[in-house]
Design an enzyme around this catalytic site. Structure first.
Site, PDB file in Angstrom:
ATOM      1  N   ASP A 437       2.757   2.968  -6.030  1.00 31.02           N
ATOM      2  CA  ASP A 437       2.868   1.520  -6.188  1.00 31.02           C
ATOM      3  C   ASP A 437       1.583   0.812  -5.763  1.00 31.02           C
ATOM      4  O   ASP A 437       0.895   1.230  -4.828  1.00 31.02           O
ATOM      5  CB  ASP A 437       4.038   1.017  -5.330  1.00 31.02           C
ATOM      6  CG  ASP A 437       4.221  -0.478  -5.411  1.00 31.02           C
ATOM      7  OD1 ASP A 437       4.513  -0.980  -6.510  1.00 31.02           O
ATOM      8  OD2 ASP A 437       4.074  -1.150  -4.366  1.00 31.02           O
ATOM      9  N   GLU A 488       0.405   2.835 -10.667  1.00 30.19           N
ATOM     10  CA  GLU A 488       0.612   1.466 -11.125  1.00 30.19           C
ATOM     11  C   GLU A 488      -0.663   0.712 -10.781  1.00 30.19           C
ATOM     12  O   GLU A 488      -0.843   0.223  -9.669  1.00 30.19           O
ATOM     13  CB  GLU A 488       1.827   0.826 -10.436  1.00 30.19           C
ATOM     14  CG  GLU A 488       2.180  -0.536 -11.017  1.00 30.19           C
ATOM     15  CD  GLU A 488       2.430  -1.617  -9.983  1.00 30.19           C
ATOM     16  OE1 GLU A 488       2.737  -2.742 -10.387  1.00 30.19           O
ATOM     17  OE2 GLU A 488       2.315  -1.337  -8.779  1.00 30.19           O
TER      18      GLU A 488
END
Length: 755
Positions: A437, A488
């Protein structure tokens, strides 16, 4: 009367009296001993083992062998010797109890009985009779560069030490003056179980006999500079209490009986670069939700796997199920980097879910958050009273947008903590991938900042974070062949998914956020104006093969007032659903792997709400069923047609037929494998385009293998029949061409008939 003058004294060298050196040393030693006992009584001592257990200074006399315990709230203390209890003498100044006794009489690890002032009794083996568990070389290894196995030592582990069963605790707190283990077993009293400091390593260790799994515990930490006392959860705990409670829980090592050996063996040789990968992203707490409770990993396994297989996805991606204190963070503000959240059951329940996925040929990816952590008082923030896991400077150590803290990747112990977390999840839970993330926030020192501190070369690159990410990817790819690490990453940082040996970050894949933003922006445009924005559809092919891209329609696109995928679409109800089917046809035929967030596969009308389950009753309605069937059939086609997946990451898998038909808002292209091709034609207007001619690579009959306007998907059912003959009419620079009728707001996938 005048005084008589005195004769001058003769001066001579004075002869010093011999000092009682032994007596002075004894007095000094006694003074030091009392000072050390005072520090113990004040709960400030860094090594209680120098004062407690087997000692040679019982009653303050040297060479007086015996045993000493520290029990400040005891009325009486007994030690067992030669099978009988002997009372220990209390030292009024230090709250210690001691007795001159032989080790042969009491045993190396004597049993102690404590009588409290309320006359309750407690019997135990005293922890301070044990030698330390880890040798110096073991301690040095824990801070060695990029050690991804430190979770085997740090934390609370059920072990047998010197023939006695119990729990060995090890925690890193280099700026602490004193660290104690606290829990129900000591009434959360930080005076009773102070730990032993292991010197320059900054580690604190204690073995407590007879503790069992299931016991609650924390570390009470006193900062050596401020004297501030905090009570912290164990960063390496395998289990925690259900929030809002915050204690760590002693956990047994798993004995789970895995049944996925064939999957694991096949994974080692999986050619993920050229294989279909379609990911179903889900938030476990709101996929299905029992009334007033959370779903259970084990209970949901069969239903979830059946549905995912039915829809044709190859993988599920779990939004973070690492332990987190706040439901509203969706798991992205992690406290327990080694613990599956107990909201959904035990760690073995999660293993069951993953094992069941594998036995049904479904991979499992975990959303993992090494970029930041919350400020909760029981967590990592200022763990030992200082900036330990985070940077001290707020311009390096805090995400102001998110109210979270940033890891200090320059510290070996912090890097090893995170690398070990990644290793733990992949190794112990058989995970098939990590989705990392917020990578962009890790890469840039000026990420979402007006003020920032440059690196040593004056740049905005976070050199330590870059080094960490490269190490992470090297370790995972080396130790776990076939496991994916997906970034990401939302910027134009180069070579995110290229190997580290050519200067890349080493990720397997990267989310294509640019494609996602451009595509949704285009689809939200009223159809009459789309012809002015066709570049938003075509621009992605200029960079589509610069990275190994995943095409994501993730949870981030259906929250915070953004609405659902369906609600973004223009037009009346029928056109909105047609646009959704067209959008997914474009996604599944565009180069790159696929990701779709739960609920989007049946066109849920409202945006996602983590507090409530998906609107499953909507799947009883024909239009939602049409979208659901569209996704299922696209997944199956994507998996079974090599042309749609073999060269997702390579330019030889794609070729434009026509990207310039802006007036009619149509695009057409080829997707190619080594031996075959399919033709994709997309009409982004509600107009039916008759007599629409496109060039084709080869002569022969063609047929539709997918039409998003089919009645099966609740479309208008405009099709091109069972066979589309090619003609020797030159078109688009090709010798052969076919004539089509393009249905409204629909996509066609066409293939040459074999034989």
């Amino acid at each position: 009367m005048p005084t008589k003058p005195q004769a001058a004294k003769k001066t001579k060298k004075s002869r010093a009296l011999p000092k009682n050196t032994s007596s002075n040393k004894q007095r000094t030693a006694l003074s030091d001993h009392h000072a050390e006992l005072l520090r113990l009584r004040e709960a400030r001592h860094h090594d209680p083992f120098t004062l407690l257990g087997w000692c040679d200074d019982i009653s303050g006399r040297t060479h007086n062998r015996g045993y000493r315990v520290f029990r400040p709230y005891a009325k009486k203390v007994f030690i067992k010797a030669n099978s009988r209890w002997r009372v220990m003498k209390k030292s009024t100044s230090s709250a210690c109890f001691e007795l001159a006794i032989d080790i042969e009489a009491a045993g190396k690890h004597p049993r102690i009985k404590i009588i409290c002032h309320n006359n309750t009794e407690q019997e135990l083996i005293d922890p301070y009779s044990f030698h330390f568990y880890l040798e110096e070389e073991d301690l040095n290894a824990l801070s060695a560069e990029d050690n991804a196995k430190v979770y085997h030592q740090l934390g609370a582990h059920l072990v047998e030490h010197e023939g006695v069963s119990g729990v060995r605790f090890l925690v890193w707190a280099p700026n602490a003056e004193r660290v104690s283990v606290v829990g129900d077993f000591c009434l959360w009293n930080g005076e009773l179980y102070p730990m032993r400091n292991r010197g320059a390593s900054g580690l604190w260790e204690l073995f407590i006999p007879d503790l069992k799994s299931g016991e609650l515990y924390k570390y009470e930490i006193r900062n050596r500079d401020s004297g501030e006392i905090s009570c912290k959860s164990d960063p390496f705990a395998r289990s925690y209490e259900l929030p809002p409670r915050t204690s760590s829980i002693i956990s047994l090592d798993t004995s789970f009986d895995w049944q996925d050996a064939q999957w694991m063996k096949n994974r080692e040789h999986w050619d993920w670069l050229h294989s279909p990968t379609s990911i179903y992203e889900l938030h476990l707490g709101s996929w299905r939700k029992p009334e007033n409770s959370f779903p259970n990993y084990r209970d949901i396994a069969k239903e979830l796997v059946h549905y995912v297989k039915q829809q044709g996805f190859t993988h599920i991606q779990l939004m973070p199920i690492t332990e987190h204190p706040f439901d509203g963070s969706w798991g992205y503000q992690v406290i327990g980097y080694f613990a599956a959240t107990c909201r959904y059951g035990s760690a073995d329940d999660l293993r069951y879910l993953i094992d069941h996925c594998h036995r049904n040929h479904i991979g499992v990816i975990l959303d993992w958050v090494p970029g930041h952590f919350p400020k909760d008082a029981h967590g990592l923030a200022r763990y030992d009273g200082s900036a330990l896991y985070e940077h001290e400077h707020p311009l390096r150590g805090e995400h102001q947008d998110w109210g979270t803290l940033i890891f200090n990747y320059d510290r070996p112990e912090v890097r090893n903590f995170l690398l070990s977390s990644a290793d733990y999840w992949v190794r112990e839970f058989h995970l098939d991938g990590l989705r990392v993330d917020a990578v962009a926030s890790m890469l840039y020192l000026d990420y979402s900042r007006d003020e920032w501190l440059p690196n040593e070369f004056g740049g905005n690159e976070n050199l330590e974070a870059i080094s960490f990410l490269r190490s992470l990817n090297e370790i995972i790819h080396r130790d776990f062949p076939g496991v994916l690490v997906i970034a990401e990453e939302s910027t134009a940082w180069p070579q995110v998914s290229r190997p580290t040996y050519v200067g890349g970050l080493g990720f397997s894949m990267k989310w294509n956020m640019g494609w996602m933003n451009d595509t949704l922006s285009y689809m939200q445009t009223p159809t009459v104006y789309r012809k002015y924005h066709q570049d938003k559809l075509t621009f992605s092919l200029l960079y589509a093969f610069s990275e190994n891209f995943v095409l994501p329609f993730s949870h981030d696109e259906v929250v915070h007032g953004k609405g659902s995928i369906l609600s973004k679409m223009p037009g009346d109800s029928w056109q909105q659903f047609a646009n959704v089917r067209l959008l997914y046809t474009y996604q599944f035929t565009h180069p790159g792997k696929k990701l779709l967030f739960m609920g989007s596969e049946f066109a849920q009308g409202k945006e996602w709400d983590h507090d409530n389950a998906l609107d499953w009753p909507l799947t009883e309605f024909p239009l939602q069923q049409g979208v659901q069937r569209t996704v299922a059939d696209l997944n199956k086609l994507y998996s079974h047609e090599p042309s749609l997946h073999q060269h997702d990451f390579e330019s030889n898998g794609f070729e434009w037929l026509d990207c310039n038909d802006t007036d009619q808002s149509t695009i057409s292209y080829l997707r190619k494998s080594d031996h075959e091709f399919v033709i994709v034609v997309l009409n982004f207007t509600p107009e039916v385009r008759k007599h629409y001619r496109i060039g084709v690579p080869e002569s022969g009959p063609y047929r539709e293998i997918f039409n998003s306007d089919s009645l099966h998907y609740q479309g208008s059912n405009i099709s091109n029949g069972t066979e589309i003959p090619s003609k020797a009419i030159e078109w688009m620079g090709r010798q052969q061409s076919i004539e089509l009728t393009l249905p409204p707001l629909a996509g066609l996938i066409i293939k040459r008939c074999q034989g």
